[in-house]
Write a protein that holds these residues in place. Structure first.
Motif, PDB file in Angstrom:
ATOM      1  N   VAL A  18       0.839  -1.264  -0.030  1.00 52.59           N
ATOM      2  CA  VAL A  18       0.130  -0.074   0.020  1.00 52.59           C
ATOM      3  C   VAL A  18       0.910   1.246  -0.079  1.00 52.59           C
ATOM      4  O   VAL A  18       1.914   1.600   0.698  1.00 52.59           O
ATOM      5  CB  VAL A  18      -0.904   0.005   1.123  1.00 52.59           C
ATOM      6  CG1 VAL A  18      -1.836   1.235   1.337  1.00 52.59           C
ATOM      7  CG2 VAL A  18      -1.845  -1.354   1.415  1.00 52.59           C
ATOM      8  N   GLY A  19       0.619   2.031  -0.934  1.00 57.17           N
ATOM      9  CA  GLY A  19       1.426   3.285  -0.950  1.00 57.17           C
ATOM     10  C   GLY A  19       0.992   4.617   0.052  1.00 57.17           C
ATOM     11  O   GLY A  19      -0.057   4.746   0.047  1.00 57.17           O
ATOM     12  N   VAL A  20       2.139   4.849   0.803  1.00 59.13           N
ATOM     13  CA  VAL A  20       1.437   5.870   1.884  1.00 59.13           C
ATOM     14  C   VAL A  20       2.439   7.161   1.855  1.00 59.13           C
ATOM     15  O   VAL A  20       3.844   6.780   1.517  1.00 59.13           O
ATOM     16  CB  VAL A  20       1.648   5.191   3.173  1.00 59.13           C
ATOM     17  CG1 VAL A  20       1.152   6.468   4.306  1.00 59.13           C
ATOM     18  CG2 VAL A  20       0.857   4.220   3.492  1.00 59.13           C
ATOM     19  N   LEU A  21       2.025   8.335   1.711  1.00 53.10           N
ATOM     20  CA  LEU A  21       2.926   9.460   1.417  1.00 53.10           C
ATOM     21  C   LEU A  21       3.007  10.317   2.735  1.00 53.10           C
ATOM     22  O   LEU A  21       1.943  10.524   3.458  1.00 53.10           O
ATOM     23  CB  LEU A  21       2.400  10.237   0.384  1.00 53.10           C
ATOM     24  CG  LEU A  21       2.955  11.700   0.398  1.00 53.10           C
ATOM     25  CD1 LEU A  21       4.464  11.662   0.183  1.00 53.10           C
ATOM     26  CD2 LEU A  21       2.379  12.785  -0.699  1.00 53.10           C
ATOM     27  N   VAL A  22       3.964  10.363   3.433  1.00 57.06           N
ATOM     28  CA  VAL A  22       4.159  11.108   4.725  1.00 57.06           C
ATOM     29  C   VAL A  22       4.534  12.402   4.344  1.00 57.06           C
ATOM     30  O   VAL A  22       5.755  12.648   3.888  1.00 57.06           O
ATOM     31  CB  VAL A  22       5.167  10.416   6.037  1.00 57.06           C
ATOM     32  CG1 VAL A  22       5.268  11.206   7.055  1.00 57.06           C
ATOM     33  CG2 VAL A  22       4.524   9.240   6.163  1.00 57.06           C
ATOM     34  N   VAL A  23       3.907  13.615   4.792  1.00 53.08           N
ATOM     35  CA  VAL A  23       4.280  14.846   4.335  1.00 53.08           C
ATOM     36  C   VAL A  23       4.733  15.647   5.817  1.00 53.08           C
ATOM     37  O   VAL A  23       3.913  15.716   6.455  1.00 53.08           O
ATOM     38  CB  VAL A  23       3.001  15.587   3.640  1.00 53.08           C
ATOM     39  CG1 VAL A  23       3.464  17.087   3.367  1.00 53.08           C
ATOM     40  CG2 VAL A  23       2.500  15.009   2.259  1.00 53.08           C
ATOM     41  N   ASP A  26     -11.470  14.391  -5.536  1.00 56.55           N
ATOM     42  CA  ASP A  26     -11.834  13.673  -6.786  1.00 56.55           C
ATOM     43  C   ASP A  26     -10.970  12.435  -7.020  1.00 56.55           C
ATOM     44  O   ASP A  26     -10.790  11.823  -8.108  1.00 56.55           O
ATOM     45  CB  ASP A  26     -11.619  14.658  -7.979  1.00 56.55           C
ATOM     46  CG  ASP A  26     -12.784  15.735  -7.834  1.00 56.55           C
ATOM     47  OD1 ASP A  26     -14.007  15.648  -7.311  1.00 56.55           O
ATOM     48  OD2 ASP A  26     -12.761  16.786  -8.443  1.00 56.55           O
ATOM     49  N   GLN A  27     -10.071  12.200  -6.105  1.00 57.79           N
ATOM     50  CA  GLN A  27      -9.252  11.427  -6.109  1.00 57.79           C
ATOM     51  C   GLN A  27      -9.370  10.077  -5.383  1.00 57.79           C
ATOM     52  O   GLN A  27     -10.585  10.181  -4.713  1.00 57.79           O
ATOM     53  CB  GLN A  27      -7.754  11.510  -5.722  1.00 57.79           C
ATOM     54  CG  GLN A  27      -7.088  12.630  -6.518  1.00 57.79           C
ATOM     55  CD  GLN A  27      -6.730  12.368  -7.782  1.00 57.79           C
ATOM     56  OE1 GLN A  27      -6.504  11.278  -8.282  1.00 57.79           O
ATOM     57  NE2 GLN A  27      -6.628  13.428  -8.746  1.00 57.79           N
ATOM     58  N   ARG A  28      -8.847   9.057  -5.276  1.00 62.29           N
ATOM     59  CA  ARG A  28      -9.146   7.871  -4.436  1.00 62.29           C
ATOM     60  C   ARG A  28      -8.357   8.071  -3.195  1.00 62.29           C
ATOM     61  O   ARG A  28      -8.712   7.098  -2.271  1.00 62.29           O
ATOM     62  CB  ARG A  28      -8.928   6.710  -5.063  1.00 62.29           C
ATOM     63  CG  ARG A  28      -7.366   6.372  -5.702  1.00 62.29           C
ATOM     64  CD  ARG A  28      -7.248   4.983  -6.524  1.00 62.29           C
ATOM     65  NE  ARG A  28      -7.481   3.932  -5.820  1.00 62.29           N
ATOM     66  CZ  ARG A  28      -6.428   3.343  -5.050  1.00 62.29           C
ATOM     67  NH1 ARG A  28      -5.050   4.051  -4.875  1.00 62.29           N
ATOM     68  NH2 ARG A  28      -6.681   2.289  -4.259  1.00 62.29           N
ATOM     69  N   THR A  29      -7.468   8.577  -3.177  1.00 60.89           N
ATOM     70  CA  THR A  29      -6.513   8.771  -1.860  1.00 60.89           C
ATOM     71  C   THR A  29      -7.470   9.405  -0.635  1.00 60.89           C
ATOM     72  O   THR A  29      -8.451  10.104  -0.682  1.00 60.89           O
ATOM     73  CB  THR A  29      -5.363  10.162  -2.227  1.00 60.89           C
ATOM     74  OG1 THR A  29      -4.596   9.574  -3.337  1.00 60.89           O
ATOM     75  CG2 THR A  29      -4.391   9.949  -0.953  1.00 60.89           C
ATOM     76  N   LEU A  30      -6.944   8.676   0.650  1.00 61.66           N
ATOM     77  CA  LEU A  30      -7.569   8.864   1.986  1.00 61.66           C
ATOM     78  C   LEU A  30      -6.366   9.793   2.651  1.00 61.66           C
ATOM     79  O   LEU A  30      -5.412   9.312   2.848  1.00 61.66           O
ATOM     80  CB  LEU A  30      -7.800   7.549   2.763  1.00 61.66           C
ATOM     81  CG  LEU A  30      -8.291   7.707   4.095  1.00 61.66           C
ATOM     82  CD1 LEU A  30      -9.604   8.353   4.141  1.00 61.66           C
ATOM     83  CD2 LEU A  30      -8.257   6.569   4.792  1.00 61.66           C
ATOM     84  N   ASP A  41      -2.170   5.674  -2.166  1.00 57.13           N
ATOM     85  CA  ASP A  41      -3.301   5.293  -1.480  1.00 57.13           C
ATOM     86  C   ASP A  41      -3.793   6.161  -0.183  1.00 57.13           C
ATOM     87  O   ASP A  41      -4.896   6.566  -0.082  1.00 57.13           O
ATOM     88  CB  ASP A  41      -3.090   3.827  -0.942  1.00 57.13           C
ATOM     89  CG  ASP A  41      -2.772   2.938  -2.193  1.00 57.13           C
ATOM     90  OD1 ASP A  41      -3.933   2.849  -2.971  1.00 57.13           O
ATOM     91  OD2 ASP A  41      -1.798   2.254  -2.205  1.00 57.13           O
ATOM     92  N   ILE A  42      -2.809   6.478   0.598  1.00 61.03           N
ATOM     93  CA  ILE A  42      -2.993   7.354   1.737  1.00 61.03           C
ATOM     94  C   ILE A  42      -1.958   8.386   2.129  1.00 61.03           C
ATOM     95  O   ILE A  42      -0.819   8.106   1.753  1.00 61.03           O
ATOM     96  CB  ILE A  42      -2.795   6.178   3.105  1.00 61.03           C
ATOM     97  CG1 ILE A  42      -3.821   5.061   3.060  1.00 61.03           C
ATOM     98  CG2 ILE A  42      -2.935   6.904   4.376  1.00 61.03           C
ATOM     99  CD1 ILE A  42      -3.566   3.934   4.066  1.00 61.03           C
TER     100      ILE A  42
END
Length: 475
Positions: free
Chosen positions: A157-162, A277-281, A249-250
């Protein structure tokens, strides 16, 4: 939140952003920070309309010359906002409240807010710190402990931490062996002492990887500059973060700001529209002000048009039975997760690094009459920013970090929930992160006492309560 620590942090942030005149709102209390003399408006017809309304008001009521009110370019493009200068921030009282009052009647006629403050967006331990990190023995175990499971790049699962970036030796911490992203800037000062907030993004990534081993975690150092950035710039930085690798994904975001506005932030509006409008949570921290005032962007979870795309997270105390004293709360917070005295990676295992505490602990809880041993009091330490420290001849406490750390805040409850959503996607082969988040909330019957309400509590299976008896701070 007690003003003392907020004021200490305000001075720290102002030094980090020396070219931006900042002030506090709404009344020099522990609320939010914003840029003096500037309001934000949307591009298009609203910008000249607001400019004219403010110029007319100031000319008629305060005798300001028209040049004091002007749009500042270049405009910010994709984020769809324009800065309007409404006064000289070096001259007397801040004019932003007067400017916002000037457009209030026009807003009533048009049915929506036309202008807002240019808030300082900050990591959730920045202007409202839950506490500062505490060293854990090198042999100490993570909490949450790493869950069973393996990393599979084909299904991860792809997770981006900003957040802030990764410390240079983060891969020495086993759960972060395959984590990628930006490097943490300037980890230590000229004396080799660890800077404040360094390791924040690394700590978050460590929690995420422990809760959800089958994740591709990317950490972007969007908030490397003292963990703070103006709202007028933050939307563009968020776009930049998702554009580099595509929408994940997240998104795990442990940053934001309180605001008097009840419908979000003008500077984030374009990003939030595109997110919708994306699928990202977006999993976002509720903030550490100990307040019911909405903290954005987490509070978008309470707006109907964003309800499925944002999951706001508050913090449970160390025993997991109730809300942490510092955690923001209210109906806009969708779930609570362990966020007090969690253990994760701060630095690697190679070279010990000193850290000097910035804030002193309190004799009692600074948020009210909470009866548990909270982080306001324990472990006790004296900070370098404390008033009167120099005059009394005192010295701030210094510790050595050489491995894991214990840290508290909604910043860290957030990756717990992001990890639980990612883990559910793996276990149930769920491809839609928003559906996985909704199913996670629907499936939990656990509740915790938070300010007199029973709120959903998400506790990872590998998390363990921390005993109330807190040992003395290692020196």
């Amino acid at each position: 939140m007690a003003p003392q620590r907020f004021h200490e942090q305000f001075q720290h942030i102002q030094r980090a952003l020396p070219d931006i005149p900042l002030t506090m709102g709404p009344d020099d209390s522990a609320g939010f920070l914003y840029e003096k003399g500037v309001v934000l408006v949307r591009d298009g017809e609203e910008a000249p309309f607001v400019e004219d309304a403010v110029r007319t008001h100031f000319t008629e009521t305060q005798g300001l010359v028209p040049d004091h009110v002007r749009r500042e370019g270049p405009q910010t493009g994709r984020t769809g906002v324009t800065r309007i200068r409404v006064g000289d921030p070096t001259q007397g009282e801040d004019t932003v409240p007067h400017a916002l009052h000037a457009v209030r009647q026009a807003e009533d006629r048009r049915g929506r807010r036309l202008a807002g403050r240019n808030h300082v967006m900050h990591i959730a331990v920045n202007a409202c710190p839950g506490d500062e990190p505490v060293p854990v023995p090198r042999a100490g175990s993570a909490n949450p402990a790493p869950a069973e499971g393996r990393y599979d790049p084909a299904t991860a699962v792809g997770v981006l931490v900003v957040d802030t970036g990764l410390v240079h030796d983060h891969r020495c911490y086993p759960p972060l062996a395959h984590t990628t992203g930006d490097a943490q800037c300037a980890e230590t000062d000229a004396d080799g002492v660890l800077r404040q907030y360094v390791g924040h993004g690394t700590f978050i990534a460590g929690i995420l990887a422990a809760v959800a081993p089958n994740t591709d975690i990317t950490v972007r150092g969007t908030l490397n500059d003292a963990g703070a950035v103006l709202e007028s710039e933050f939307g563009a930085l968020l776009f930049e973060a998702v554009d580099r690798d595509g929408w994940p994904d997240i998104i795990s975001l442990s940053a934001g700001t309180p605001s008097e506005d009840a419908d979000g932030l003008i500077g984030l509006e374009a990003f939030m529209w595109e997110l919708r409008d994306q699928r990202t949570l977006l999993v976002a921290a509720a903030g550490n002000n100990g307040s019911a005032t909405p903290f954005w962007p987490a509070a978008y979870a309470a707006l109907p048009e964003y309800a499925g795309s944002v999951l706001s997270v508050g913090a449970l105390r160390a025993d997991g039975e109730g809300g942490a004293c510092f955690s923001n709360h209210g109906p806009w917070v969708r779930a609570y997760a362990p966020g007090e005295r969690l253990t994760s990676a701060l630095t690697g295992f190679r070279v010990p690094v000193p850290y000097v505490y910035q804030h002193s602990t309190y004799d009692s809880c600074r948020f009210g009459p909470d009866a548990y041993s909270c982080t306001c009091q324990y472990p006790p330490h004296t900070g370098v920013l404390s008033e009167g420290l120099t005059s009394t001849g005192g010295k701030p406490d210094q510790v050595m970090f050489e491995g894991p750390a214990q840290w508290s805040g909604t910043s860290f409850a957030t990756p717990v929930v992001a990890g639980l959503v990612a883990d559910r996607m793996t276990r149930y082969r769920e491809r839609d992160p928003r559906a996985a988040g909704a199913a996670l909330l629907a499936a939990t019957a656990d509740r915790a006492e938070v300010r007199g309400a029973r709120a959903p509590a998400l506790r990872p299976p590998t998390w363990r309560p921390v005993p109330a008896a807190i040992p003395a701070l290692p020196v």
